[in-house]
Design a protein around this motif. Sequence first.
Motif, PDB file in Angstrom:
ATOM      1  N   ALA A   1      -4.890  -6.153  12.588  1.00 36.44           N
ATOM      2  CA  ALA A   1      -3.514  -5.685  12.395  1.00 36.44           C
ATOM      3  C   ALA A   1      -3.353  -4.258  12.910  1.00 36.44           C
ATOM      4  CB  ALA A   1      -3.133  -5.770  10.915  1.00 36.44           C
ATOM      5  N   GLN A   2      -4.385  -3.447  12.776  1.00 34.25           N
ATOM      6  CA  GLN A   2      -4.341  -2.099  13.336  1.00 34.25           C
ATOM      7  C   GLN A   2      -4.428  -2.139  14.854  1.00 34.25           C
ATOM      8  OE1 GLN A   2      -7.652   0.516  12.365  1.00 34.25           O
ATOM      9  NE2 GLN A   2      -6.367   2.363  12.592  1.00 34.25           N
ATOM     10  N   ASP A   3      -5.292  -2.995  15.371  1.00 36.71           N
ATOM     11  CA  ASP A   3      -5.461  -3.083  16.821  1.00 36.71           C
ATOM     12  C   ASP A   3      -4.237  -3.677  17.518  1.00 36.71           C
ATOM     13  OD1 ASP A   3      -7.994  -2.035  16.557  1.00 36.71           O
ATOM     14  OD2 ASP A   3      -9.017  -3.981  16.638  1.00 36.71           O
ATOM     15  N   ALA A   4      -3.399  -4.368  16.763  1.00 39.77           N
ATOM     16  CA  ALA A   4      -2.223  -5.015  17.352  1.00 39.77           C
ATOM     17  C   ALA A   4      -1.120  -4.023  17.701  1.00 39.77           C
ATOM     18  CB  ALA A   4      -1.670  -6.080  16.396  1.00 39.77           C
TER      19      ALA A   4
ATOM     20  N   VAL B   1      -1.088   0.552  11.129  1.00 45.01           N
ATOM     21  CA  VAL B   1      -1.335  -0.868  10.912  1.00 45.01           C
ATOM     22  C   VAL B   1      -0.009  -1.615  11.006  1.00 45.01           C
ATOM     23  CG1 VAL B   1      -2.284  -2.595   9.329  1.00 45.01           C
ATOM     24  CG2 VAL B   1      -3.266  -0.284   9.401  1.00 45.01           C
ATOM     25  N   ALA B   2      -0.004  -2.715  11.746  1.00 43.05           N
ATOM     26  CA  ALA B   2       1.221  -3.497  11.913  1.00 43.05           C
ATOM     27  C   ALA B   2       1.778  -3.908  10.559  1.00 43.05           C
ATOM     28  CB  ALA B   2       0.938  -4.743  12.758  1.00 43.05           C
ATOM     29  N   GLN B   3       3.082  -3.780  10.417  1.00 42.73           N
ATOM     30  CA  GLN B   3       3.729  -4.091   9.141  1.00 42.73           C
ATOM     31  C   GLN B   3       3.435  -5.515   8.686  1.00 42.73           C
ATOM     32  OE1 GLN B   3       8.024  -4.596   9.220  1.00 42.73           O
ATOM     33  NE2 GLN B   3       8.225  -3.479   7.295  1.00 42.73           N
TER      34      GLN B   3
ATOM     35  N   LYS C   1      -0.694 -14.495   3.041  1.00 38.58           N
ATOM     36  CA  LYS C   1       0.748 -14.678   3.239  1.00 38.58           C
ATOM     37  C   LYS C   1       1.547 -13.877   2.208  1.00 38.58           C
ATOM     38  CE  LYS C   1       0.030 -18.953   2.439  1.00 38.58           C
ATOM     39  NZ  LYS C   1       0.096 -20.413   2.205  1.00 38.58           N
ATOM     40  N   GLY C   2       2.823 -13.698   2.517  1.00 36.71           N
ATOM     41  CA  GLY C   2       3.694 -13.089   1.524  1.00 36.71           C
ATOM     42  C   GLY C   2       3.866 -13.992   0.319  1.00 36.71           C
ATOM     43  N   SER C   3       4.069 -15.267   0.564  1.00 33.07           N
ATOM     44  CA  SER C   3       4.317 -16.240  -0.495  1.00 33.07           C
ATOM     45  C   SER C   3       3.510 -17.502  -0.256  1.00 33.07           C
ATOM     46  CB  SER C   3       5.800 -16.623  -0.538  1.00 33.07           C
ATOM     47  OG  SER C   3       6.643 -15.516  -0.705  1.00 33.07           O
ATOM     48  N   HIS C   4       3.287 -18.236  -1.322  1.00 35.66           N
ATOM     49  CA  HIS C   4       2.730 -19.587  -1.213  1.00 35.66           C
ATOM     50  C   HIS C   4       3.615 -20.510  -2.041  1.00 35.66           C
ATOM     51  CE1 HIS C   4      -0.248 -22.708  -0.516  1.00 35.66           C
ATOM     52  NE2 HIS C   4      -0.070 -23.060  -1.775  1.00 35.66           N
TER      53      HIS C   4
ATOM     54  N   PRO D   1       2.312 -10.072   5.509  1.00 39.32           N
ATOM     55  CA  PRO D   1       2.476  -8.612   5.399  1.00 39.32           C
ATOM     56  C   PRO D   1       1.135  -7.932   5.155  1.00 39.32           C
ATOM     57  CG  PRO D   1       3.246  -9.704   3.397  1.00 39.32           C
ATOM     58  CD  PRO D   1       2.912 -10.792   4.373  1.00 39.32           C
ATOM     59  N   ASN D   2       0.930  -6.789   5.784  1.00 33.30           N
ATOM     60  CA  ASN D   2      -0.412  -6.177   5.706  1.00 33.30           C
ATOM     61  C   ASN D   2      -0.807  -5.797   4.288  1.00 33.30           C
ATOM     62  OD1 ASN D   2       0.481  -3.443   5.123  1.00 33.30           O
ATOM     63  ND2 ASN D   2       0.755  -3.030   7.285  1.00 33.30           N
TER      64      ASN D   2
END
Length: 389
Positions: free
Chosen positions: A40-43, A49-51, A345-348, A360-361
């Motif tokens: 996520a940081q490398d993206a 870090v990518a949101q 994931k944000g939700s399941h 979300p990170n």
Amino acid sequence: MDINKTLREWLLVRRDSKTVFTPQANDVHLEAAMQWLKRAQDATADSGVAQTYLTKYKKWANSYPETTGYIIPTFYRYYQLTGDEDYRRRAIAMADWECDIQLPDGGVLAGALGDSELPTVFNTGQVLFGWVTAYEQEKQQRYLDSAIKAADWLCSIMDADGCWRKFGSPMTLNDGTNLYNTRSAWGLARVYQITGNEKYLQHAVKNAQWGLSQCEPNGFGHNNCLQDASQPFLHTIAYAMRGFLEIGVIAKRQDFIAQAIKMGDAMLGQVQGNGFIAGRFNAKWQPTVKWSCLTGNAQISINWCRLAQITADMRYVDAAAAVIQFTKSTQILSGTDDNIRGGIKGSHPINGGYHPWQYPNWATKFFADALMILDTLKTGKGPYRDWPV
């Protein structure tokens, strides 16, 4: 209406809700989570870090100053656990980036990079954790300077009653009157710990005192959600609870700790046999949705572990372990898609009401923290044994 698209989404959600994986040892899940955070940081085009990873669009969002700030302590913690120097190097790069983008008044930008040119209270409070930890670890003056500048700004814009009403998050429908800003106030208390300046602790206490005025006798807190204060997310419940708890510990305020215990105890009875806990609750602490907020799962587990450290009540550890076991079952550990493997994931299921169709990170960050504190409690050793951040 695109019927084919709707059908595809329904099939994806149905498959996602039924797909669970056999949980592995904590260290397996932890390594996968930390590797995802590195990706996520490398993206991004910078050291933030990518949101989030947006599954519908198959793309990463821009760097997110707020959560990059509190991912810094997680990277230091994992470095101390494993000795992998790459995590320390990355934490330093994040802290430097946060210094570089800090606004002249000391505040931190709202939203992901490019979303806003204005500061916001919550983002600023969360980046304090990164600067304070980086200063503790590296003793570099620029981190101390940035932390003090941000803390001074937060103190200067606090209302007389301890509430922050200006510079609220654009992500919330509220006017900035948010109970979960107790977590920002805890950031001030962390600055007090490295400076000894009582002003920062006094303002943290003032905000927590205002926070108590928003709470019912059963522990439920008003003005505590991004979208619907009548049924706050487990995510924001856990944010507010942690702020009360840690300010209480630092300031030796039993009333703040008692409020955190009320909130934590209310959640204890909501854990189902398989570790599932709902993503929203009403003022009677009744679940209002059938999906799980995985971010909140990890956060409440951390909070329970902290309560166990403070009270020696092992019920909290049992609940945390059950909820994390459920959350582990939703983490993809194999496959060729680097964008989701190891993330949370944000939700399941994935279309639930908290950051649907996203990774979300901060969900993965808190999951990693929960795994580390659980293992610390089990073994009696580990990074940050007293778990300050």
